[in-house]
Design a protein around this motif. Sequence first.
Motif, PDB file in Angstrom:
ATOM      1  N   ASP A   9      67.789  47.143  60.554  1.00  0.00           N
ATOM      2  CA  ASP A   9      67.739  46.966  59.110  1.00  0.00           C
ATOM      3  C   ASP A   9      68.875  46.012  58.761  1.00  0.00           C
ATOM      4  N   SER A  20      70.572  42.604  56.510  1.00  0.00           N
ATOM      5  CA  SER A  20      70.606  41.666  55.399  1.00  0.00           C
ATOM      6  C   SER A  20      70.429  40.275  55.969  1.00  0.00           C
ATOM      7  N   SER A  43      59.861  41.802  55.991  1.00  0.00           N
ATOM      8  CA  SER A  43      60.866  41.042  55.262  1.00  0.00           C
ATOM      9  C   SER A  43      60.617  41.233  53.771  1.00  0.00           C
ATOM     10  N   ARG A  83      66.001  41.128  53.092  1.00  0.00           N
ATOM     11  CA  ARG A  83      66.273  42.122  54.120  1.00  0.00           C
ATOM     12  C   ARG A  83      65.161  42.078  55.139  1.00  0.00           C
ATOM     13  N   ARG A 102      63.542  44.680  58.142  1.00  0.00           N
ATOM     14  CA  ARG A 102      63.612  46.067  58.612  1.00  0.00           C
ATOM     15  C   ARG A 102      62.429  46.362  59.520  1.00  0.00           C
TER      16      ARG A 102
END
Length: 142
Positions: free
Chosen positions: A30, A32, A12, A21, A23
Motif C-alpha cells: 500500500d 503513496s 491505483s 495510491r 494497493r
Amino acid sequence: MAESLYTATATSTGNGRAGGRGRTDDGLLDVSLALPKELGGPGGATNPEQLFAVGWSSCFHSVLKLVAGQRKVRIDDSSVVARVSVHPTPEGGFSLSAALHVQLPGLDQGTADELVEAAHVGCPYSNATRGNVPVTLEASVA
C-alpha cells in the motif's frame, strides 16, 4: 496460453502516479505515489518505474538462482540491480528502457554471462518486455 499459476491484483486510485495510491488486494503493498522530481513532480513517494524495477530485479534474481541450481552452479552473495528509465517518444508519449546489472562474485565471466542469458530467457518480466523495451544485460564477477 497456459493456465495461470498466480495472478497479482493491484488498484491505483487518486491521481495515479501524480499523487495517488497503489494497493494490492491483500493489502500487503500500500504505497503513496508521486511524480519524481526529475519529471517535474514533488518526489517524496514511490513511482511506477521504481515498483517495476523492484519487481523485475527480484523476479530476475529468483530465476537466476533457479537456473544456477539446475546447472549445479553455486552462487553466493549475488544481486540484481534493475535501472528503469523513462524516455519521451516523438509522438509525445513515453517509453521505457532497462539495464540489469547482475553481480555474481566468485564465478568466471563465461559462466556468469551464460547464467544471466538463461535467466533473461526464463524471467517473466524479461519475456513480457522482450521486443518492446530495450534491455542491457551486464554480468559482473568481481
